[in-house]
Scaffold this motif. Structure first.
Motif, PDB file in Angstrom:
ATOM      1  N   GLY A 155      33.749  -0.901  -4.781  1.00 22.23           N
ATOM      2  CA  GLY A 155      35.135  -0.467  -4.806  1.00 22.23           C
ATOM      3  C   GLY A 155      35.495   0.442  -5.953  1.00 22.23           C
ATOM      4  O   GLY A 155      36.660   0.827  -6.093  1.00 22.23           O
ATOM      5  N   SER A 156      34.524   0.837  -6.772  1.00 25.02           N
ATOM      6  CA  SER A 156      34.818   1.659  -7.940  1.00 25.02           C
ATOM      7  C   SER A 156      34.843   3.137  -7.588  1.00 25.02           C
ATOM      8  O   SER A 156      34.269   3.568  -6.577  1.00 25.02           O
ATOM      9  CB  SER A 156      33.766   1.430  -9.029  1.00 25.02           C
ATOM     10  N   LEU A 157      35.487   3.916  -8.440  1.00 26.21           N
ATOM     11  CA  LEU A 157      35.493   5.363  -8.279  1.00 26.21           C
ATOM     12  C   LEU A 157      34.085   5.912  -8.391  1.00 26.21           C
ATOM     13  O   LEU A 157      33.702   6.829  -7.668  1.00 26.21           O
ATOM     14  CB  LEU A 157      36.390   6.001  -9.347  1.00 26.21           C
ATOM     15  N   GLU A 158      33.293   5.331  -9.304  1.00 23.19           N
ATOM     16  CA  GLU A 158      31.924   5.800  -9.504  1.00 23.19           C
ATOM     17  C   GLU A 158      31.068   5.610  -8.256  1.00 23.19           C
ATOM     18  O   GLU A 158      30.084   6.321  -8.072  1.00 23.19           O
ATOM     19  CB  GLU A 158      31.281   5.055 -10.681  1.00 23.19           C
ATOM     20  N   GLY A 159      31.451   4.655  -7.414  1.00 25.70           N
ATOM     21  CA  GLY A 159      30.667   4.392  -6.213  1.00 25.70           C
ATOM     22  C   GLY A 159      30.925   5.352  -5.066  1.00 25.70           C
ATOM     23  O   GLY A 159      30.187   5.354  -4.084  1.00 25.70           O
ATOM     24  N   HIS A 160      31.956   6.203  -5.167  1.00 26.77           N
ATOM     25  CA  HIS A 160      32.282   7.115  -4.073  1.00 26.77           C
ATOM     26  C   HIS A 160      31.172   8.123  -3.817  1.00 26.77           C
ATOM     27  O   HIS A 160      30.892   8.483  -2.672  1.00 26.77           O
ATOM     28  CB  HIS A 160      33.596   7.836  -4.361  1.00 26.77           C
TER      29      HIS A 160
END
Length: 286
Positions: A155-160
């Motif tokens: 759910g993190s921004l880094e995971g996009h």
């Protein structure tokens, strides 16, 4: 995916390097890209004196082995090169003009380390600006494909960026995409014996919402991709390593740092590199 930039692969004269070469060649066929194989002669090899080669190494044997492997698998759009320097640093510099960097998990010579190849670990720790794929020696190109790509979801921004890569590849290969979220069990959760619904854990609503929120938009962009998801209560490395047994690739996010230290690599990605049964793609968010 773009065919303009090559897929870069590090080779080192080991079986692991040839396995990584084979994976990189298969990947390069998707965008019909060139393959650029590089053997880096380490100017300061970390081998004991007794095990160092007795004669000069000009890289010709390594390139010849790579060329024979490419001919065996029928891949002709490749360039091969010898460079000098620190293998990880050279590959990282060259990756800035590539669309992906592929290395073996373990190797020989300047790539050697007892458990995890030093080059793959260093490359992954240094926020590569392109996807970095680490191929284990257990990968068998002759085995039937699972047609399944696993991506870690937090759910993190880094995971996009990892999700984008996973969906693009699943779409290109007609593979199922499985989003996996590892649930951290809180001490405040009640004992299972007092759950209102024994078949539904107390964290289910929150994880279902996280997975739906994270995956739905991507699924709308790639409607042809079949998507499954699950939440598992266990350590992320164990969860993803287990999923890797029936996957063609596991995709995880890294950390966007530039310091040359393995500590800059996220603990999940670092642990998964040791234990995955299939290739791992680490996608850094810069």
């Amino acid at each position: 995916m773009s065919a303009e930039q090559p897929v870069l692969v590090g080779i080192d004269g080991s079986r692991d390097g040839l396995i990584a070469l084979g994976w990189a060649a298969a990947y390069a066929t998707l965008p019909q890209a060139r393959l650029h194989a590089v053997y880096v002669l380490d100017d300061q090899p970390q081998l004991p004196t007794s095990t160092r080669p007795t004669g000069p190494d000009d890289g010709s044997e390594v390139l010849e082995d790579a060329l024979q492997e490419l001919e065996r698998i029928g891949f002709t759009t490749a360039t091969l090169e010898v460079r000098h320097g620190h293998p990880a640093k050279v590959l990282l510099e060259l990756s800035e003009r590539a669309q992906a960097l592929v290395v073996g998990r373990r190797g020989m010579g300047g790539f050697a380390e007892l458990v995890l190849g030093s080059t793959s670990q260093a490359c992954t720790a240094l926020s590569t600006k392109v996807p970095l794929v680490v191929v284990p020696d257990t990968w068998d190109p002759a085995a039937p494909a699972h047609r399944r790509i696993v991506v870690g979801v937090d759910g993190s921004l880094e995971g996009h960026d990892a999700l984008r890569f996973a969906f693009e590849l699943a779409d290109a290969t007609h593979a199922e995409l499985v989003g996996v979220h590892a649930v951290e069990i809180r001490e405040s959760y009640p004992d299972p014996s007092v759950w209102t619904d024994p078949s539904r854990p107390p964290w289910a609503d929150a994880t279902d919402e996280l997975l739906a929120r994270t995956l739905d938009d991507w699924q709308a962009k790639y409607p042809e991709v079949v998507v499954d998801h699950r939440a598992v209560a266990d350590h992320p490395v164990r969860v993803l390593a287990h999923e890797s047994e029936l996957a063609d690739l596991v995709v995880v996010g890294g950390l966007g740092h530039t310091a040359f230290s393995e500590l800059r690599l996220g603990s999940v990605a670092r642990g998964l590199l040791h234990h995955s049964h299939c290739p791992v793609a680490v996608i850094h968010h810069i």
